[in-house]
Scaffold this motif. Structure first.
Motif, PDB file in Angstrom:
ATOM      1  N   LYS A  39      75.253  55.968  24.966  1.00 26.16           N
ATOM      2  CA  LYS A  39      74.645  55.610  23.674  1.00 26.16           C
ATOM      3  C   LYS A  39      73.737  56.703  23.143  1.00 26.16           C
ATOM      4  O   LYS A  39      73.838  57.104  21.990  1.00 26.16           O
ATOM      5  CB  LYS A  39      73.762  54.355  23.809  1.00 26.16           C
ATOM      6  CG  LYS A  39      74.470  53.080  23.983  1.00 26.16           C
ATOM      7  CD  LYS A  39      73.486  51.961  24.242  1.00 26.16           C
ATOM      8  CE  LYS A  39      72.676  52.109  25.508  1.00 26.16           C
ATOM      9  NZ  LYS A  39      73.426  52.214  26.742  1.00 26.16           N
ATOM     10  N   THR A  40      72.808  57.154  23.993  1.00 32.22           N
ATOM     11  CA  THR A  40      71.832  58.145  23.529  1.00 32.22           C
ATOM     12  C   THR A  40      72.546  59.440  23.167  1.00 32.22           C
ATOM     13  O   THR A  40      72.235  60.079  22.160  1.00 32.22           O
ATOM     14  CB  THR A  40      70.752  58.364  24.611  1.00 32.22           C
ATOM     15  OG1 THR A  40      70.191  57.091  24.942  1.00 32.22           O
ATOM     16  CG2 THR A  40      69.652  59.277  24.112  1.00 32.22           C
ATOM     17  N   ASP A  63      64.699  52.313  22.788  1.00 37.15           N
ATOM     18  CA  ASP A  63      64.827  52.013  24.210  1.00 37.15           C
ATOM     19  C   ASP A  63      63.436  52.131  24.826  1.00 37.15           C
ATOM     20  O   ASP A  63      63.006  53.203  25.252  1.00 37.15           O
ATOM     21  CB  ASP A  63      65.814  52.989  24.864  1.00 37.15           C
ATOM     22  CG  ASP A  63      66.187  52.557  26.275  1.00 37.15           C
ATOM     23  OD1 ASP A  63      65.428  51.748  26.864  1.00 37.15           O
ATOM     24  OD2 ASP A  63      67.218  53.012  26.797  1.00 37.15           O
ATOM     25  N   ASN A  68      64.996  58.037  26.169  1.00 36.15           N
ATOM     26  CA  ASN A  68      65.554  59.336  26.561  1.00 36.15           C
ATOM     27  C   ASN A  68      65.799  60.281  25.399  1.00 36.15           C
ATOM     28  O   ASN A  68      66.184  61.437  25.629  1.00 36.15           O
ATOM     29  CB  ASN A  68      66.909  59.132  27.258  1.00 36.15           C
ATOM     30  CG  ASN A  68      66.758  58.512  28.619  1.00 36.15           C
ATOM     31  OD1 ASN A  68      65.710  58.664  29.244  1.00 36.15           O
ATOM     32  ND2 ASN A  68      67.759  57.807  29.082  1.00 36.15           N
ATOM     33  N   ASP A 141      68.683  54.261  18.430  1.00 35.93           N
ATOM     34  CA  ASP A 141      69.240  54.246  19.788  1.00 35.93           C
ATOM     35  C   ASP A 141      68.662  53.049  20.536  1.00 35.93           C
ATOM     36  O   ASP A 141      67.444  52.894  20.629  1.00 35.93           O
ATOM     37  CB  ASP A 141      68.853  55.557  20.502  1.00 35.93           C
ATOM     38  CG  ASP A 141      69.443  55.621  21.909  1.00 35.93           C
ATOM     39  OD1 ASP A 141      70.539  55.084  22.122  1.00 35.93           O
ATOM     40  OD2 ASP A 141      68.793  56.225  22.790  1.00 35.93           O
TER      41      ASP A 141
HETATM   42 MG   LIG Z   1      70.148  55.634  26.339  1.00 37.66          MG
END
Ligand SMILES: [Mg+2]
Ligand SMILES: Nc1ncnc2c1ncn2[C@@H]1O[C@H](COP(=O)(O)OP(=O)(O)OP(=O)(O)O)[C@@H](O)[C@H]1O
Length: 275
Positions: A39-40, A63, A68, A141
């Motif tokens: 995802k990131t 997140d 991240n 994100d």
């Molecule tokens: Mg992530």
């Protein structure tokens, strides 16, 4: 990041949030059923590709437990400017504005042990008190799954264009990505489409393609769930390296994954810009 800030009452904050979000043309959430599927990686490379094309883009790292985004953009030593009337996001050339809880933590190793309401408060503050300015795209994100953060973000942001769901090709991951589609449907959020990440690995020595996690599952589940399939990104060691070094892989021009990604971004643009 607590309720006793100088930024006024709840109602004022709600109004600020609405005003700020009215200045953002397209809002996209990146989610997945399962952790660690990319995802990131997708969120920051999508944001950077759009920024390179001349769009004004913001990335919000929602997140809370594993923020991240700054690390993957190589900006984890930077800090946003915090003033009485709001927070200036961290700027990344060419035109990316980034906000993450990671910027506000004293140490990179500090775990966040917040419960739902506090997480909702932080997300609300990121949306209402950060000077996002006029944006073409805000990319959010999310952590994996369908917990507090996706729900808060989906409820707080008005007029979301939709969610991009990232999955890997094996059956268990697909089951989880279907949950993400169902989640989006349950809360009335459109699904922009599914990205199949870690889809095949080309041996750098002999060129043979090995389907480590099988292949094509993301497309099957997109067809099954009647949502667009956005494309697949192969496994490349360069992506791991770029994630660790903070230089997003789309900046690597001679990469199959970068080409694949470019096509995915074009599809996303096509879908959200005609709405
Ligand atoms: Mg992530
Ligand atoms: N196509 C790919 N090829 C090789 N490595 C990849 C690929 N996509 C992601 N990775 C690597 O896999 C790891 C997990 O990716 P990433 O952090 O983007 O996943 P995530 O879904 O955001 O994880 P989390 O659920 O923990 O937030 C990272 O080290 C990243 O560099």
């Amino acid at each position: 990041m607590n309720e006793e800030n100088n930024m006024g009452s709840d109602m004022e904050q709600d109004n600020r949030l609405k005003e700020r979000m009215a200045n953002v043309k397209h809002k996209i959430l990146v989610m997945s059923g399962k952790g660690g599927v990319g995802k990131t990686t997708v969120a920051i490379n999508l944001a950077l590709t759009l920024a390179t094309k001349g769009y004004d883009v913001g990335v919000m790292d929602a997140d809370i437990h594993g923020p991240n985004v700054p690390k993957m953009l190589g900006i984890d030593d930077l800090r946003p400017d915090i003033a009485e009337d709001g927070i200036s996001p961290v700027l990344v050339p060419p035109r990316l504005k980034v906000m993450s809880l990671a910027f506000l933590l004293e140490s990179k190793d500090t775990p966040v042990v917040w419960r739902g309401p506090l997480k909702m408060g932080a997300i609300k503050q990121f949306l209402s008190d950060v000077f996002w300015g006029d944006l073409d795209y805000l990319i959010v994100d999310l952590p994996p799954g369908t917990g507090d953060e996706p729900l808060s973000v989906a409820q707080l942001i008005p007029d979301i264009d939709g969610a991009i769901i990232v999955t890997t090709p094996q059956d268990v991951a697909l089951l989880d990505s279907r949950k993400s589609v169902s989640f989006a449907r349950a809360i009335g959020m459109p699904v922009i489409g599914i990205v199949e990440n870690m889809s095949g690995f080309k041996c750098p020595n002999c060129g043979e393609v090995i389907d480590l996690f099988k292949i094509g599952g993301g497309e099957h589940s997109a067809t099954d769930m009647d949502v667009p399939f956005l494309g697949r990104i192969p496994i490349e060691t360069k992506i791991v390296e770029s994630g660790d070094s903070g230089i997003p892989f789309v900046l690597e021009h001679e990469s199959e994954a970068a080409d694949a990604f470019e096509a995915i971004v074009d599809k996303v643009k096509e879908i959200v810009e005609v709405e």
